[in-house]
Structures are given as structure tokens and as C-alpha cells.
Design an enzyme around this catalytic site. Structure first.
Site, short mmCIF file in Angstrom:
data_model
loop_
_atom_site.label_atom_id
_atom_site.label_comp_id
_atom_site.label_asym_id
_atom_site.label_seq_id
_atom_site.Cartn_x
_atom_site.Cartn_y
_atom_site.Cartn_z
N CYS A 14 0.84 -1.20 0.00
CA CYS A 14 0.00 0.00 0.00
C CYS A 14 0.87 1.24 0.00
O CYS A 14 2.10 1.17 -0.02
CB CYS A 14 -0.93 0.01 1.21
N CYS A 17 3.61 1.56 2.54
CA CYS A 17 4.86 0.87 2.18
C CYS A 17 5.71 1.77 1.29
O CYS A 17 6.94 1.82 1.44
CB CYS A 17 4.56 -0.43 1.44
N ASP A 433 7.73 26.90 -32.43
CA ASP A 433 8.85 27.41 -33.21
C ASP A 433 8.55 27.11 -34.68
O ASP A 433 7.87 26.13 -34.99
CB ASP A 433 10.14 26.72 -32.77
N ASP A 632 12.64 22.30 -31.82
CA ASP A 632 13.52 21.20 -32.19
C ASP A 632 14.98 21.57 -32.20
O ASP A 632 15.83 20.73 -32.42
CB ASP A 632 13.14 20.67 -33.59
N ASP A 636 16.16 26.47 -28.95
CA ASP A 636 14.84 26.33 -28.31
C ASP A 636 14.94 25.77 -26.90
O ASP A 636 13.96 25.82 -26.14
CB ASP A 636 13.94 25.40 -29.14
#
Length: 746
Positions: A14, A17, A433, A632, A636
Site C-alpha cells: 500500500c 509501504c 517554433d 527542435d 529552443d
């Protein structure tokens, strides 16, 4: 960056734990972060700790642990879980059969003997058999509770052990010392009732719930299992002119491999000879095979088509794209969004509160309840302990995160962490972008306008020589055009990259500039004679690049970057979801507006330097917006890191991917809408799970404590409580598994 250590944890039941294991791991020197995944029973540890000390810390906390490495470890974990699954079913039958016999025989048929005379020996034997069955089928509960007690902690084991232990102890008192029970509880026809069957059936039901949960949990990890099975066990290596079938572990860098038609590409590399079409759907989600020729990259785990080729290995082991994807998914599935940390915090104090409620329930029923008060006190407190087990609460978030991240991975979307999964559902603004994101990122040189006394070939050769040290997409277009014309490079010295403007270098003693309008203005080059050419390029949506010597501009180049085929449709899908789409680019405003008009974007930030991209994101956030940045390129990366959620196009640079929260494998923008849809569905699923778990406990505990008894005369049977508790966990897991079947935007 160090590779995280992955541990398999046994014995966790649970959220209590989870808290105990995380605390133990975080106390180890060298650990910077430790995330425990209850749903997978694993832990992901960041930092540079001693693995042996990690194992020791977990075992000291009362759990078993082992380090997981590679495919063999995954198979070993799966085999271990299968053994555990079969063991759980044995526990169900061993506890369930005698429990059902006692329940049916006593409660329904009334065929079991009374407590008088020889009947007492029957019940004494029943008590001893019950104890043996409890030790076999529920021994792990009692062992776990004892370990937690030694560490002054508590978890689900504590509740089960207290509830069933109290039932057995009270029942034995009834059998061995009926007169003592009589003096405490006074005379009643229920005086001699035992609860052996309740203890057995509760253990059987909890084990039954755990078994169902384990089976359902296995389905949520299907994404990782499918990815790990993509890599073939052997590769055809060419050594000393001979073709050998070798295990992947024996393949080294720069090794030459043969990939036959219909085979899976074993490792990452480049084609040396031959050509084919490769199905990369496992990476990109796109079903159309990609043409590959000499010099092109191929990825391990992708499926070769009808051609055969030789390839040179560039990445092996943990450095392959497939291994990195698996690692990213694991990190995301083990990470905790804010909502999970809230649930963990609640769960950590939940068990002590429940034990306190059970003690209060016992006292109130014993002091104020009807006769036999002791019997009522035992039953109600035991029912409170059993029904309150926080299994569902602990599973609510991790099981949904695993399912959501797995679904995303199957769709070519890698979500790096749980926080991004939660934040993506709140987005209202998407900043794109332009170059490489909206456009293909592979611009081509379309026009050359040389000044008088200069030829097109001479200015192209100069420009290509200047761009030799640049990695900008516009530079690649100029160099590709020069290569097509077989123009050799001129020797360039004193190369300088002027960020956001262009480049500068010296060729044959003359300093040349190559860049945008702003660079020419800063360097005081006169643009008047080039206005007609600029206007013509603007009308065509082309980017102008100027070449200047030490005195004047000597050429104007027109470069166009084609818009991605699915860009307009993907952006329209985002706008239909109520998101505002913004375009961000360092390109000239006229070019940016031309492209924006074609794809349906109205808000454009053009001529933006890399440093200014951060300001655009920051300004939008100051307006109270939840902003995603999609890019990309290296420039950026800061904006991707600052945004609430950073999306990297997987065809981009490693730096952008490392800075982003979400990576879209491939080049399509369609993954943004799919990622947001998965995020919203997963977040909704988490809230459904948490709501169900909280409502279940909020209603279940008072009913178990007997709050309805004064009005209806009804009490909740402990066995019904056990069944309800078990089914609450199964319900949470089943609800999370719905994410695997959700339909995504096409």
C-alpha cells in the site's frame, strides 16, 4: 548524467509501504531522488549511491529488494511475478475453502456443533487449523506488520494483521475461557459465537484482490514489454569476410551488420550498402515505411521491408534509441505528479488514524453498545480495520500514470515525467517554433541574385565556404546547393557565429558576412539597391540571406522551407480543443506572416533572438496562461525548459529533447493534440480513482464503525468489508486500464 538504479521491491502492499521505502532510500548517501512505484513494485533511484547500501536500507525497512538490469532482469522480474501470482491463488484457496465451510456450515446450514462438551474440542481444533491457515495464507501480513512496528510505522499489513488477529484471539477466548467472556459480556444467545471464518475469509478475499490486481497491473506495463521485445536476440555480423550470427551483447561499435528483408534492425547505425524501406511505426506511430539509402540512419527495433542492406553500428547497449525510450518511459511511470504526492501524504497518516478510529470504535461499543458488548466491540473494530485498507488510495495515481505513459509511448509520444503528464491537461497556449517544427526544417535554396561583376556560382561558392562551420538549417540549404553544383570549398579562417544574425569569416584576405537583414544594418551595408529583390522574396514566402564583402552586399539568396504536410490540420485540431496557437521565429516578419496565413495562425512573434524566446514564454505566463513550447533546435532548449510543458520534435537535436518534458518521436505536429488528449484522460482517470478511494473510505469506515446501527439495526459483516476492500483495488486498476483502449485524435 548518471544512469538511474532500478530496484525490484518485494512485500509492498500500500501507499504506507511506498512512504517507508522512499524514506529508507532517500536516507542513503549519494541519493538525490528516489521514486517508488507501487503499481510495478519497483523503485527508481537517481544519484550516485552504493547499490549494496540501497539494498541494505530497503531490507532494514522490512522489504526485500534486488537490482534490475537489462532484458534478462525484466524477464526475471516477470517470472518472479508469475510465481507470486500463483502463490497468491494458493493462499486464496487454502484460506477460502475452510473459511467457506465454516461460514456456510454455521451461518446458513447450522450443522456445526455447539460449544458444550465434545463440541468444544471441535472448535479448539478449528482454532488451531485456522491459526495454521492464517500463518500460511496471511503470514506475510503479520510479518510485514511486525517489521513496520519495529520501525514505528504502519501500513496495510498492520490493519489486516490487527483485524484478523483480533478475530482469532477473541474466538479462542470464547473457546477456552467461556466463563471469562460470560462475565465480561453478560448472557446472550450470541455469547459463544466465534469469528474464525471471518479471519479466514478476509485473508482469502484480500489475497484474491491482490491476485486480480497483479493480473490487471501486468497489462499496464505492456508498452515497455512490447518495446523490449522489439530487439532481436541475434545480429548477422560481418567479420573477416564471414557472416556470423552473434548475440547482441557481443556486437561492438562500428561493426558491420547485414539486415535481410523482413528482419528487425538489431541496433542503431547507418546504411553502408543497399537500400530499403523501413517501418518506423514503433518510433513515430506512422505506418508508412521510410525510404533508406546509403548514409541514412536506421534505428534498432524498426522493421526492415523487402530490401537487404549492410549497416555500421553507431550505438549499442544502453545508448541505443530503444534503450533510451524504455528508460524515459520507466522514469515517467515512476515519477510522481503533484497529485500523487498529495495522495502519498494522506496515505502516510491514514493508517495511524484508522487504528485510532478502530480503538475508539471498540471503546464506544464496549461502553455504550448493547449486549454482548465485547462481541460487538470486537466485530465493529475489526470491520473498521479491514475496510479501511488504503490499497486503492496507493494505487490510484501510479496505475493511471503507467497506463497513460504507456499509451503515449505506443503513439510515438515520450512523456518524461509525471508532472508534465498532469500539466499538459491544463494548457491553454501552444507556442510553436517555425523552423523544423511547423516547417520541414530542411530549407532549399530557390533563388540567387548576384550583384553586377559577380556570377551566381562564385557567390554560391563563397557562401557555402562561409557556412562550413555552421549548423543552421539555412546554412545546410546553401551547402547542399553548392554540393549539387560540385563547387569546392574555399579556405575560410577566423570563423565567427553571430547568434541570431549570421556568420563571418575571412576568405583570401577578405572578411565576408553572410546573414539576415539585421546583420547587414548593424554592419552598415546599404540595402537600397536590393529592395525589389526583397519584396519579390517576401511575396513568395522566402527567407532572404545576404552575402557582403568588406564594403557592400554582393548577393541575395532566397531560401524557402516547406510547411509540413500535416501542420495546418494539426494546428486546426489544437484550436478546436480551445487552445491558442502562437508562432515564434527568428525569421523576418513578412516571411513569418506568409507562413502563418497558410496554416491558420494569427498571433506571430517574428525576428525573435534565442534569448528573446524566453521573454515571450515568460510574458505569456505572466498573463496567467499555461504555456507549452514546441521546438527542435538548440536555441529552443531554454524556452522548452521554462515553459509549463516543453514539447521536443524527436527529429530535432539531442539538446532540445533533453530539455523537453515531452518528446514527439518523428516530425509530425499531430502528436501534440494526442499528448494533450492522453494527459487530460490520465488526469481525469487519476481523479476518478482518488475520488472513488476517498469516497469508499469516507463512507466505508463510519458504516463499519456502526453509525447506521441506531437507525437500522444493521452492522457491516467483516467478510463483506474484506470483499469490498479487495474489489476497490481491482476497480481502480480496471479503470486505469481503460486508458489503453482510448481513441486518440487522428
Amino acid at each position: 548524467m548518471t544512469t538511474p538504479i532500478r530496484l525490484s521491491i518485494a512485500g509492498m502492499m500500500c501507499a504506507g509501504c511506498v512512504s517507508a521505502v522512499e524514506t529508507a532510500l532517500q536516507s542513503v548517501p549519494g541519493v538525490t531522488e528516489a521514486n517508488v512505484n507501487l503499481a510495478e513494485r519497483t523503485a527508481l533511484v537517481q544519484g550516485n549511491p552504493d547499490p549494496a547500501v540501497l539494498l541494505q536500507a530497503v531490507k532494514k525497512a522490512g522489504f526485500d529488494a534486488a537490482i534490475m538490469q537489462g532484458k534478462a532482469a525484466e524477464a526475471e522480474k516477470e517470472a518472479h511475478e508469475q510465481v507470486q501470482y500463483q502463490r497468491l491463488w494458493r493462499r486464496v484457496w487454502v484460506a477460502g475453502i475452510p473459511g467457506a465451510f465454516l461460514m456456510v456450515g454455521d451461518m446458513l446450514l447450522g450443522i456445526l456443533p455447539g460449544m458444550e462438551g465434545a463440541g468444544r474440542w471441535f472448535w479448539l481444533a478449528t482454532g488451531l487449523v485456522t491459526l495454521a491457515v492464517m500463518a500460511y495464507s496471511g503470514g506475510h501480513f503479520y510479518k510485514g506488520a511486525w517489521q513496520q512496528l519495529k520501525h514505528r510505522s504502519s501500513n496495510m499489513d498492520t490493519l489486516i494483521a490487527l483485524g484478523t488477529g483480533a478475530a482469532w484471539l477473541y474466538s479462542m477466548l470464547v473457546v477456552l475461557f467461556p466463563s471469562m467472556v460470560h462475565s465480561i459480556a453478560h448472557h446472550s444467545h450470541d455469547l459463544h459465537h466465534t469469528y474464525f471464518e471471518a479471519a479466514l475469509v478476509i485473508i482469502a478475499l484480500v489475497s484474491f484482490g491482490n491476485a486480480l490486481e497483479m493480473r490487471a497491473r501486468g497489462r499496464t506495463s505492456a508498452a515497455i514489454k512490447q518495446l523490449m521485445n522489439l530487439q532481436p536476440p541475434i545480429a548477422h555480423a560481418i567479420r573477416n569476410g564471414q557472416e556470423l550470427d552473434l548475440p547482441l551483447e557481443e556486437i561492438g561499435l562500428q561493426e558491420t551488420l547485414r539486415v535481410r528483408a523482413g528482419e528487425t534492425v538489431p541496433l542503431d547505425g547507418k546504411l553502408l550498402e543497399g537500400q530499403s524501406h523501413v517501418d518506423e511505426s514503433m518510433l513515430t506511430g506512422e505506418s508508412v515505411p521510410v525510404a533508406k539509402k546509403s548514409g541514412d540512419s536506421v534505428t534498432g527495433g524498426t522493421m526492415n521491408g523487402s530490401g537487404s542492406f549492410l549497416m555500421s553500428v553507431s550505438h549499442i547497449g544502453a545508448d541505443t534509441v530503444l534503450a533510451n525510450i524504455v528508460n524515459l518511459i520507466r522514469q515517467a511511470q515512476s515519477a510522481k505528479p503533484a497529485i500523487a504526492r498529495l495522495a502519498d501524504k494522506v496515505a502516510s497518516i491514514f493508517v495511524p488514524v484508522v487504528v485510532s478510529i478502530a480503538i475508539l470504535t471498540f471503546c464506544l461499543w464496549y461502553w455504550l453498545g448493547p449486549q454482548p458488548s465485547l462481541s460487538y466491540a470486537v466485530v465493529t473494530s475489526m470491520t473498521v480495520l479491514v475496510i479501511a485498507c488504503p490499497c486503492a488510495l496507493g494505487l490510484a495515481t501510479p496505475i493511471a500514470v503507467i497506463a497513460g505513459v504507456g499509451k503515449a509511448a505506443q503513439s510515438g509520444i515520450l512523456i518524461r515525467n509525471g508532472e508534465a503528464l498532469q500539466q499538459a491537461a491544463k494548457l491553454d497556449t501552444i507556442v510553436l517554433d517555425k523552423t523544423g517544427t511547423i516547417t520541414l526544417g530542411k530549407p532549399t535554396l530557390n533563388a540567387i541574385h548576384p550583384a553586377p561583376m559577380h556570377s551566381a556560382e562564385s557567390v554560391l561558392q563563397l557562401a557555402a565556404s562561409l557556412e562550413k562551420g555552421s549548423e543552421h538549417p539555412l546554412a545546410a540549404a546553401i551547402r547542399a546547393a553548392a554540393k549539387d553544383k560540385s563547387l569546392p570549398d574555399l579556405k575560410a579562417t577566423a570563423f565567427e557565429n553571430i547568434a541570431g544574425h549570421g556568420v563571418q569569416a575571412v576568405i583570401n584576405g577578405t572578411t565576408y558576412l553572410l546573414g539576415n537583414t539585421r546583420l547587414m544594418q548593424q554592419q552598415h551595408r546599404v540595402l537600397d539597391a536590393w529592395q525589389d529583390g526583397l519584396q519579390a522574396l517576401d511575396a513568395q514566402g522566402q527567407t532572404p540571406v545576404f552575402l557582403a564583402d568588406g564594403e557592400q552586399i554582393i548577393a541575395l539568396f532566397g531560401i524557402a522551407d516547406a510547411i509540413k504536410p500535416d501542420a495546418a490540420e494539426s494546428i486546426r485540431a489544437l484550436q478546436q480543443q480551445g487552445l491558442e496557437v502562437v508562432m515564434l521565429t527568428g525569421d523576418r516578419r513578412e516571411v513569418a506572416q506568409h507562413i502563418a496565413a497558410q496554416i491558420g495562425i494569427t498571433q506571430v512573434h517574428a525576428e525573435v533572438l534565442p534569448a528573446d524566446k524566453l521573454n515571450v514564454i515568460r510574458d505569456l505566463q505572466r498573463q496567467g496562461r499555461k504555456v507549452a513550447m514546441v521546438g527542435d533546435g538548440i536555441n529552443d532548449a531554454p524556452a522548452l525548459a521554462l515553459a509549463d510543458v516543453g514539447f521536443a520534435i524527436g527529429a530535432g537535436t539531442d539538446v532540445a529533447i533533453a530539455a523537453a518534458d515531452v518528446t514527439l518521436i518523428g516530425a509530425s505536429l499531430g502528436g501534440i493534440a494526442r499528448a494533450i488528449a492522453i494527459s487530460k484522460a490520465t488526469t481525469r482517470n487519476i481523479w476518478q480513482n482518488l475520488f472513488g478511494a476517498f469516497v469508499y473510505n469516507s463512507l466505508g469506515i463510519p458504516i463499519a464503525a456502526g453509525v447506521l446501527y441506531p437507525f437500522t439495526g444493521l452492522l457491516l459483516n467483516p467478510m463483506i468489508a474484506g470483499a469490498a476492500m479487495a474489489m476497490s483495488s481491482v476497480t481502480v486498476v480496471t479503470n486505469a486500464n481503460r486508458l489503453a483502449r482510448m481513441k486518440l485524435p487522428s
